[in-house]
Design a protein around this motif. Sequence first.
Motif, PDB file in Angstrom:
ATOM      1  N   MET A  38       0.824  -1.194   0.000  1.00 23.96           N
ATOM      2  CA  MET A  38       0.000   0.000   0.000  1.00 23.96           C
ATOM      3  C   MET A  38       0.868   1.258   0.000  1.00 23.96           C
ATOM      4  SD  MET A  38      -3.067   1.235   0.247  1.00 23.96           S
ATOM      5  CE  MET A  38      -3.947   2.657   0.806  1.00 23.96           C
ATOM      6  N   ALA A  39       1.879   1.260   0.860  1.00 25.17           N
ATOM      7  CA  ALA A  39       2.737   2.436   0.965  1.00 25.17           C
ATOM      8  C   ALA A  39       3.547   2.635  -0.311  1.00 25.17           C
ATOM      9  CB  ALA A  39       3.662   2.306   2.160  1.00 25.17           C
ATOM     10  N   ILE A  40       3.915   1.548  -0.952  1.00 23.12           N
ATOM     11  CA  ILE A  40       4.686   1.662  -2.192  1.00 23.12           C
ATOM     12  C   ILE A  40       3.829   2.270  -3.300  1.00 23.12           C
ATOM     13  CG2 ILE A  40       5.869   0.343  -3.988  1.00 23.12           C
ATOM     14  CD1 ILE A  40       6.734  -1.606  -1.794  1.00 23.12           C
ATOM     15  N   LEU A  41       2.569   1.856  -3.389  1.00 20.89           N
ATOM     16  CA  LEU A  41       1.660   2.405  -4.396  1.00 20.89           C
ATOM     17  C   LEU A  41       1.439   3.896  -4.167  1.00 20.89           C
ATOM     18  CD1 LEU A  41      -0.323   1.952  -6.750  1.00 20.89           C
ATOM     19  CD2 LEU A  41      -2.073   1.514  -5.022  1.00 20.89           C
ATOM     20  N   VAL A  42       1.216   4.294  -2.925  1.00 21.86           N
ATOM     21  CA  VAL A  42       0.999   5.709  -2.611  1.00 21.86           C
ATOM     22  C   VAL A  42       2.271   6.512  -2.891  1.00 21.86           C
ATOM     23  CG1 VAL A  42       0.394   7.337  -0.788  1.00 21.86           C
ATOM     24  CG2 VAL A  42      -0.789   5.164  -0.929  1.00 21.86           C
ATOM     25  N   THR A  43       3.435   5.928  -2.614  1.00 20.34           N
ATOM     26  CA  THR A  43       4.697   6.611  -2.881  1.00 20.34           C
ATOM     27  C   THR A  43       4.895   6.835  -4.379  1.00 20.34           C
ATOM     28  OG1 THR A  43       5.661   5.600  -0.919  1.00 20.34           O
ATOM     29  CG2 THR A  43       7.186   6.527  -2.526  1.00 20.34           C
ATOM     30  N   ILE A  44       4.574   5.828  -5.179  1.00 25.31           N
ATOM     31  CA  ILE A  44       4.701   5.958  -6.636  1.00 25.31           C
ATOM     32  C   ILE A  44       3.757   7.035  -7.159  1.00 25.31           C
ATOM     33  CG2 ILE A  44       4.299   4.765  -8.829  1.00 25.31           C
ATOM     34  CD1 ILE A  44       5.339   2.214  -7.426  1.00 25.31           C
ATOM     35  N   ILE A  45       2.503   7.035  -6.685  1.00 25.76           N
ATOM     36  CA  ILE A  45       1.541   8.062  -7.090  1.00 25.76           C
ATOM     37  C   ILE A  45       2.036   9.439  -6.656  1.00 25.76           C
ATOM     38  CG2 ILE A  45      -0.806   8.937  -6.698  1.00 25.76           C
ATOM     39  CD1 ILE A  45      -1.689   5.997  -6.504  1.00 25.76           C
ATOM     40  N   HIS A  46       2.593   9.526  -5.452  1.00 25.60           N
ATOM     41  CA  HIS A  46       3.097  10.793  -4.924  1.00 25.60           C
ATOM     42  C   HIS A  46       4.231  11.345  -5.789  1.00 25.60           C
ATOM     43  CE1 HIS A  46       3.714  13.752  -1.769  1.00 25.60           C
ATOM     44  NE2 HIS A  46       5.005  13.487  -1.797  1.00 25.60           N
ATOM     45  N   ILE A  47       5.131  10.498  -6.198  1.00 31.41           N
ATOM     46  CA  ILE A  47       6.253  10.931  -7.032  1.00 31.41           C
ATOM     47  C   ILE A  47       5.771  11.385  -8.403  1.00 31.41           C
ATOM     48  CG2 ILE A  47       8.328  10.130  -8.226  1.00 31.41           C
ATOM     49  CD1 ILE A  47       8.860   8.369  -5.747  1.00 31.41           C
ATOM     50  N   ILE A  48       4.861  10.631  -9.004  1.00 30.64           N
ATOM     51  CA  ILE A  48       4.336  10.993 -10.318  1.00 30.64           C
ATOM     52  C   ILE A  48       3.595  12.319 -10.253  1.00 30.64           C
ATOM     53  CG2 ILE A  48       2.655  10.335 -12.098  1.00 30.64           C
ATOM     54  CD1 ILE A  48       3.465   7.406 -11.546  1.00 30.64           C
TER      55      ILE A  48
END
Length: 96
Positions: free
Chosen positions: A1-11
């Motif tokens: 979950m945290a990895i998905l949110v981190t990827i969205i945050h970076i994009i």
Amino acid sequence: MAILVTIIHIIVSLFLIIVVLIQSGQSGDLAAAFGGQGSQTAFGPRGAATLLTKVTTVCAIVFMLTSITLSVLGSRKTSGSVLSGKPPAQSQPVKK
């Protein structure tokens, strides 16, 4: 979950940087108003929001939501103390 949110945050953060850099500066109109040049009033009515300002607003909202989500997810992780697995050090008397 945290990895998905981190990827969205970076994009979203990269997209937000690009969208802000594409927009034209508004300070030119303000400087021209005080310097003459027959420009619009300094603090006059705001025109209709362009597509870029709407996209910037949406990106900023998503950026804030992902920032809050990442901070909540990060605070829920219970990482033990660095010294939790080590026994306390025994002090030895100083020999003279």
